[in-house]
Scaffold this active site. Structure first.
Site, PDB file in Angstrom:
ATOM      1  N   ASP A   3       0.737  -1.305  -0.322  1.00 22.49           N
ATOM      2  CA  ASP A   3      -0.152  -0.015  -0.128  1.00 22.49           C
ATOM      3  C   ASP A   3       0.775   1.408   0.051  1.00 22.49           C
ATOM      4  OD1 ASP A   3      -2.813  -0.551  -0.296  1.00 22.49           O
ATOM      5  OD2 ASP A   3      -2.454  -2.053   1.434  1.00 22.49           O
ATOM      6  N   GLU A  57      -5.894   3.893  -1.339  1.00 19.99           N
ATOM      7  CA  GLU A  57      -4.702   3.173  -0.893  1.00 19.99           C
ATOM      8  C   GLU A  57      -4.013   3.894   0.319  1.00 19.99           C
ATOM      9  OE1 GLU A  57      -4.495   0.339  -2.091  1.00 19.99           O
ATOM     10  OE2 GLU A  57      -4.570   0.297  -4.558  1.00 19.99           O
ATOM     11  N   HIS A  88      -5.660   2.289   3.132  1.00 18.27           N
ATOM     12  CA  HIS A  88      -5.084   1.439   3.887  1.00 18.27           C
ATOM     13  C   HIS A  88      -3.757   1.307   4.636  1.00 18.27           C
ATOM     14  CE1 HIS A  88      -7.340  -0.525   0.023  1.00 18.27           C
ATOM     15  NE2 HIS A  88      -8.068   0.136   0.718  1.00 18.27           N
ATOM     16  N   TYR A 106      -2.958   0.153   8.604  1.00 20.83           N
ATOM     17  CA  TYR A 106      -1.890  -0.607   9.195  1.00 20.83           C
ATOM     18  C   TYR A 106      -1.055   0.072  10.501  1.00 20.83           C
ATOM     19  CZ  TYR A 106      -2.388  -2.455   4.569  1.00 20.83           C
ATOM     20  OH  TYR A 106      -3.236  -3.175   3.576  1.00 20.83           O
ATOM     21  N   ASP A 123     -12.200  -3.030  -1.425  1.00 26.33           N
ATOM     22  CA  ASP A 123     -11.402  -1.857  -2.169  1.00 26.33           C
ATOM     23  C   ASP A 123     -10.454  -2.597  -3.210  1.00 26.33           C
ATOM     24  OD1 ASP A 123     -12.548   0.026  -0.466  1.00 26.33           O
ATOM     25  OD2 ASP A 123     -10.889   0.354   0.448  1.00 26.33           O
ATOM     26  N   HIS A 150     -10.172  -2.348  -7.295  1.00 23.20           N
ATOM     27  CA  HIS A 150      -9.138  -1.374  -7.976  1.00 23.20           C
ATOM     28  C   HIS A 150      -8.700  -2.522  -9.167  1.00 23.20           C
ATOM     29  CE1 HIS A 150      -7.924   0.208  -3.992  1.00 23.20           C
ATOM     30  NE2 HIS A 150      -8.835   0.861  -4.425  1.00 23.20           N
TER      31      HIS A 150
END
Ligand code: FES
Ligand SMILES: [Fe+2]
Ligand SMILES: [Fe+2]
Lengths: 376, 87
Positions: A85, A116, A119, A123, A238, A242
């Site tokens: 990501d 992204e 994302h 994390y 997601d 993509h």
């Protein structure tokens, strides 16, 4: 061919190819060459979520109860996903925005990259909860050799396209020397680099996430790390979207619905595209091997995970016109599917059943006894 | 009167499918055939199925690219008798 942020050439976006035509000037969506990209934008926006909305606090307790090999699996996957990501949060923008030539695709690329970045932030949300100081985990991403091997393959097609686009936009076609190295720049070569880059991104989003997804959902099947699993479900949804966009681009080229030269290139470089895909599959299998080197986890082992990679790869490769290269035609991990169903659904009782099962699993399983040890 | 269509799956199962009763994917599942899917929402392409004969109609607009000769059973229903490969 230098890039202009507002190209004053009068052009008709309906006649422009997706890439390497006149750069986009007016961001208008009243008329569209490939309307599917605006639909992808709408879908992506309807999926919007924020990591902070997901409570991951129970995962800290779960994490302490994992075995050392399970901790290795969990953390390694997070590192790998963080790498993926990090690349995806910037690269579609940097590589594709300078060369895109229709507004709906330009905006899709920005929407895609933005998702992204969510994302990536998730994390950190997960790791901050697990460790008082997660910096050791992040710092290892750049020096861990297993991750490095993958990073090279993931970023090189982007980097190559970006570099040659820069040469082309500053020097035009022809030979150019940079730091003692000679490069010949032609639009045809650039288009080839674009084709390989899109195929590499397609392979990335098609298979590279699925080994870690499988591990996450295998933990969730045991009611472990469910906050993390909730986040990964949103990421997986997601990612499927993509993937759909690069499949669209590749198919539009192959079927001659866009730049006719890209159709020729798609035929010419078919073997190279196949090679990119197959090596992504191989790397994923090696990743499974690395994950399980200290021992496997309940519900998963290296062999079944490799079968799953093959199962997914068959499906993804057929979507862009390759024959299914692997024998694995049935799904070795059928429970994966319930985590991959898009929640943004209308009707269909089966779907409601599946999502309520998941909601129940994540939210309702805390009994008073579970909370007995907590001071509130 | 509901119309039912005859749907042949993988050359070995014969189903009677009423298009008002749910998607083609649900019909495949109801018959106990292994189904392939992720999103069940027309965008991921995981349910891609070869349409050997017949026509389908989409109840939700799919976002995945549909290659000629394929269909996405998670978001379509039969519009005629069908012969499909769902593997
Ligand atoms: S299951 Fe995703 S398109 Fe059908
Ligand atoms: Fe992502
Ligand atoms: Fe992605």
């Amino acid at each position: 061919m230098s890039y202009s942020t507002f190209n004053q050439t009068v052009s008709n976006p309906l006649l422009e190819p997706m890439f390497f035509g006149n750069s986009v000037n007016v961001a208008r969506y009243d008329q569209q060459k490939h309307a599917v990209f605006e639909k992808l934008i709408e879908k992506q926006l309807s999926f919007f979520w924020r990591p902070e909305e997901i409570d991951v606090s129970r995962d800290r307790v779960d994490f302490q109860s994992l075995t050392d090999s399970e901790k290795h699996i969990f953390i390694s996957n997070l590192k790998y996903q963080t790498l993926l990501d990090s690349v995806q949060g910037r690269s579609p923008n940097i590589a594709l925005l300078p060369i895109v030539s229709i507004p709906e695709l330009e905006t899709w690329i920005e929407t895609w990259s933005f998702s992204e970045t969510i994302h990536s932030r998730s994390y950190t949300h997960i790791l901050r909860n697990l460790f008082t100081d997660p910096s050791e985990v992040f710092e290892d991403i750049v020096i861990n050799t297993e991750i490095q091997k993958r990073a090279t393959d993931i970023s090189r097609y982007y980097d190559d396209l970006i570099f040659y686009t820069q040469l082309w936009q500053t020097h035009g076609e022809g030979d150019v020397e940079v730091l003692g190295e000679k490069h010949s720049v032609t639009l045809r070569e650039l288009k080839k680099k674009l084709f390989l880059c899109i195929n590499s991104v397609n392979a990335l989003e098609a298979v590279r996430f699925y080994v870690s997804f499988a591990c996450t959902f295998a933990f969730a099947e045991r009611d472990l790390m469910e906050g993390n699993s909730k986040i990964i479900r949103l990421i997986a949804r997601d990612e499927n979207l993509h993937l759909s966009s690069t499949q669209q681009i590749i198919n539009l080229w192959q079927y001659g619905h866009d730049d006719p030269e890209m159709r020729e290139i798609a035929e010419e470089l078919r073997e190279d595209a196949l090679e990119i895909f197959m090596s992504a599959v191989e790397q994923e299998k090696k990743w499974a091997h690395y994950l399980f080197q200290h021992g496997s986890m309940i519900g998963l082992n290296e062999e079944i995970l490799c079968q799953y990679v093959e199962y997914i790869a068959n499906m993804r490769m057929q979507a862009i016109g390759f024959d299914a290269p692997f024998k694995q035609r049935s799904n070795p991990l059928p429970w994966m599917n319930k985590y991959l169903v898009s929640d943004n659904v209308q009707v269909a009782p089966q779907e409601a059943e599946i999502s309520s099962y998941l909601v129940g699993q994540i939210d309702n399983e805390v009994s008073a006894a579970d909370l007995g040890g907590f001071e509130l | 009167m509901a119309t039912t269509f005859k749907v042949i799956v993988n050359g070995q199962h014969q189903l009677a499918v009423d298009p008002s009763q749910g998607t083609l994917l649900e019909a495949i599942e109801a018959a106990g055939i292994e189904s392939h899917f992720h999103c069940r929402n027309g965008f991921c392409g995981a349910c891609r199925t070869v349409l050997l004969e017949g026509q389908v109609s989409y109840i939700n607009e799919p976002l995945a690219f549909i290659r000629p000769g394929d269909c996405l059973p998670c978001c379509c229903v039969p519009a005629s008798d069908l012969n499909i490969e769902h593997r």
